[in-house]
Design a protein around this motif. Structure first.
Motif, short mmCIF file in Angstrom:
data_model
loop_
_atom_site.label_atom_id
_atom_site.label_comp_id
_atom_site.label_asym_id
_atom_site.label_seq_id
_atom_site.Cartn_x
_atom_site.Cartn_y
_atom_site.Cartn_z
N SER A 117 0.86 -1.19 0.00
CA SER A 117 0.00 0.00 0.00
C SER A 117 0.89 1.23 0.00
N ARG A 151 -6.71 -2.25 4.18
CA ARG A 151 -5.75 -1.80 5.19
C ARG A 151 -5.37 -2.94 6.12
N TYR A 189 -5.46 3.56 1.28
CA TYR A 189 -6.00 2.22 1.07
C TYR A 189 -7.32 2.33 0.30
N ALA A 243 -3.15 -5.47 4.26
CA ALA A 243 -1.80 -4.98 3.98
C ALA A 243 -0.95 -4.99 5.25
#
Length: 208
Positions: A141, A168, A162, A171
């Motif tokens: 990201s 999020r 994101y 990641a």
């Protein structure tokens, strides 16, 4: 590159008009710098508008801060906001300057704004570690910016984008599982003063 992160606490129902006013204030003929982000908080302290502006040099940032301090209507929201905080930052020297989504390709719409306290003597070590570890982390990201505060407590703020909250979470979990984040040895230079805010772009935000 220098930045200002301004935070306004707003009454209910005023965010849309406040964003329009922020855009006009940042684009005024006498204004310095460039509007880069204008977000409204979704998770964290609510009812806050967070404004990121970029400046080519410290003189521009200081001139714009003085303009705001002397204004009877800062950000065009003087009669609206309940509080205003402005903080000055210097970007990590190895990072590319923040650019709008239309130029950089970086977009959210979920943005995480994280601030970490830094222990004395830990600034350069943090900058160096992030230079090493951010490139592999960005495969998961994008890091919009990492920047050291020029005023207030010793700290740095980093902003990540994101597509969704689920993205999020994935990641961050993948980065830990792969051993690429957090930077090894990095937490040793940080204090426990840490905050995180999830914010979404307003209609006027160049970072979408």
């Amino acid at each position: 590159m220098y930045y200002e992160l301004a935070t306004m606490t707003l009454p209910f129902g005023t965010a849309a008009q406040a964003a329009t006013n922020v855009q006009a204030y940042a684009a005024a003929p006498e204004a310095k710098g460039e509007l880069l982000g204008c977000w409204f908080t979704d998770i964290g302290q609510l009812n806050q508008m967070i404004v990121l502006r970029g400046f080519a040099d410290l003189g521009q940032l200081q001139a714009e801060r003085e303009r705001t301090q002397q204004s009877a209507d800062p950000f065009g929201c003087g009669a609206t906001f309940q509080s205003l905080e402005q903080h000055s930052y210097k970007g990590f020297p190895w990072m590319k300057p923040v650019r709008p989504s239309a130029e950089s390709g970086i977009s959210g719409p979920v943005y995480e704004i994280r601030t970490y306290g830094i222990k004395p003597g830990g600034v350069q070590a943090t900058i160096d570690l992030w230079e090493q570890y951010v490139p592999p982390r960005e495969a998961l990201s994008p890091c919009v910016v990492a920047m050291v505060a020029l005023d207030g407590p010793l700290r740095f703020t980093n902003i990540w984008s994101y597509a969704t909250l689920d993205a999020r979470s994935k990641a961050r979990a993948d980065a830990v599982a792969q051993g690429i984040w957090p930077p090894k040895g990095g937490p040793a230079h940080l204090t426990t003063a840490m905050t995180s805010t999830i914010a979404l772009p307003t209609a006027v935000s160049p970072l979408k």
